[in-house]
Write an enzyme that holds these catalytic residues in place. Sequence first.
Site, short mmCIF file in Angstrom:
data_model
loop_
_atom_site.label_atom_id
_atom_site.label_comp_id
_atom_site.label_asym_id
_atom_site.label_seq_id
_atom_site.Cartn_x
_atom_site.Cartn_y
_atom_site.Cartn_z
N LYS A 112 1.00 -1.10 -0.09
CA LYS A 112 -0.09 -0.05 -0.11
C LYS A 112 0.83 1.21 0.07
O LYS A 112 0.44 2.17 -0.47
CB LYS A 112 -0.92 0.08 1.18
CG LYS A 112 -1.62 -1.10 1.43
CD LYS A 112 -2.82 -1.21 0.27
CE LYS A 112 -3.99 -2.10 0.69
NZ LYS A 112 -3.92 -3.53 0.88
C1 LIG Z 1 -4.39 -4.93 0.67
C2 LIG Z 1 -3.78 -6.13 0.71
C3 LIG Z 1 -4.20 -7.00 -0.17
C4 LIG Z 1 -5.26 -6.94 -1.08
O1 LIG Z 1 -4.86 -6.10 -2.01
P1 LIG Z 1 -6.35 -5.49 -2.86
O2 LIG Z 1 -5.78 -4.47 -3.83
O3 LIG Z 1 -7.32 -5.10 -2.18
O4 LIG Z 1 -6.66 -6.55 -3.78
C5 LIG Z 1 -3.42 -8.20 -0.29
N1 LIG Z 1 -2.07 -8.35 0.83
C6 LIG Z 1 -1.97 -7.41 1.66
C7 LIG Z 1 -1.06 -7.55 2.41
C8 LIG Z 1 -2.54 -6.06 1.75
O5 LIG Z 1 -2.29 -4.99 2.46
#
Ligand SMILES: *Cc1c(COP(=O)(O)O)cnc(C)c1O
Length: 462
Positions: A112
């Site tokens: 993120k």
């Molecule tokens: C947010 C997240 C996901 C999923 O990502 P999306 O874009 O919502 O599909 C997978 N793994 C981790 C560690 C995350 O923080």
Amino acid sequence: MNYISTRGTAPVLNFEETMLTGLARDGGLYLPETIPTLSADEIAALGGLSYEETAFRIMRPFVSDSFSDDEFRGLIDKAYAGFNHAARAPLKQLAPNHFLLELFHGPTLAFKDFAMQLIGQLFQAALERSGERVTIVGATSGDTGSAAIEAFKGLSNVDVFILFPHGRVSEVQRRQMTTPSESNVHALAVTGDFDTCQARVKDMFNDFEFRDRVGLAGVNSINFARVLAQVVYYFSSAVSLGAPQREVSFTVPTGNFGDIFAGYLAKRMGLPIDRLVIATNQNDILDRCMKAGDYTPDGVTPSISPSMDIQVSSNFERALFEAYGRDGGAVAQLMDEMKAGGFKVSQGALEALRETYDSGRCSEAETMATIKRVLASSGELLCPHGAVGVKVAEELRDPAVPMITLATAHPAKFPDAVEEASGIRPALPPHMADLFEREERVTRIEDDLSAIEALIEERRGS
Ligand SMILES: *Cc1c(COP(=O)(O)O)cnc(C)c1O
């Protein structure tokens, strides 16, 4: 570059407006009117460039005149300066023709940060120019919240309110959200699951009077700028394995479909991607939908990969919009049916989805076994989300095509599950070593829209 809504009736916006708006006023999600493409020569020319220069070349056509080239370059440099790996998104080899893309070297140890650090910079630049003040609200299954708080804490023209499901995030995730001391940061522990938090955020955006009064802005992956920033590492990793001369495939641990949709955009921009594999945990609605065409949520079951404990997958709406030939009316109708419990994807749209995406799911026991096995076979300690990806990738990959599995978080974010699986308790990196000694600040709140809105009105600065 103009941006249009997946439900067809919201105003058309430019990049900066799209970024500051988040959710479209018709309830839809914004997408570029046309998807720019790179020639094979332009893709080949990315070989050997820094991550930052690659990011500039990939994102530039989407941003058009919202930022000048010099300003945009400067903001990208600042966004990634806090990462603790020179490659930003390094690639490791797990097995013959199977690679792991490590996306956890940012400040909050999950992928993120790639998007959030950048939009923190872009928001600040845009708001300084306009003198406006915004209230950012976000729902999180654990990682978006900490990444947003890290990116926006202490900024003078922003308040940030993060709704997380009480008791359903890991302790490291919770502490990352509750320990920053900046007064513009507000962590709200909501009774419910991630889908509850996300529904309340959408309700706030649909309460136009409230939305306009507090200057609501959204940083969930409904925000197109987030998805855009994630396109970059699909290019950087594929090029380092020989694209555009050689095709690659990707497996993506998926919840809200933002990360994997970025892969779809990369493919549409000209990157030769063979398959995009959706990997889900036991909350497997996306896998079931791909197999049977039926999207009917049946409640979230907490798992050891909590960031994917989602049944209402927001960005899947973007994939549906594409699969339905960009028919906003058709998407609006599906989303109405969703309010009544669920919807069926038409045969044509399902075939269109299957042209791009494969899917698989990974149980809790398989996740644990994969962490243990991959540690033994490669020395790589996976987080449970990455393990879900690796398990599904192993099952579905074509051995002749390089497979890149996305490692979405650092194992130290989920120390209990990782220790139980592997016998090793992963340590937090030095900048977070005292996380468990820091004081927490959090507001418990019921799942009640008017109470949440009242709290935001009361707490936000002006
Ligand atoms: C947010 C997240 C996901 C999923 O990502 P999306 O874009 O919502 O599909 C997978 N793994 C981790 C560690 C995350 O923080």
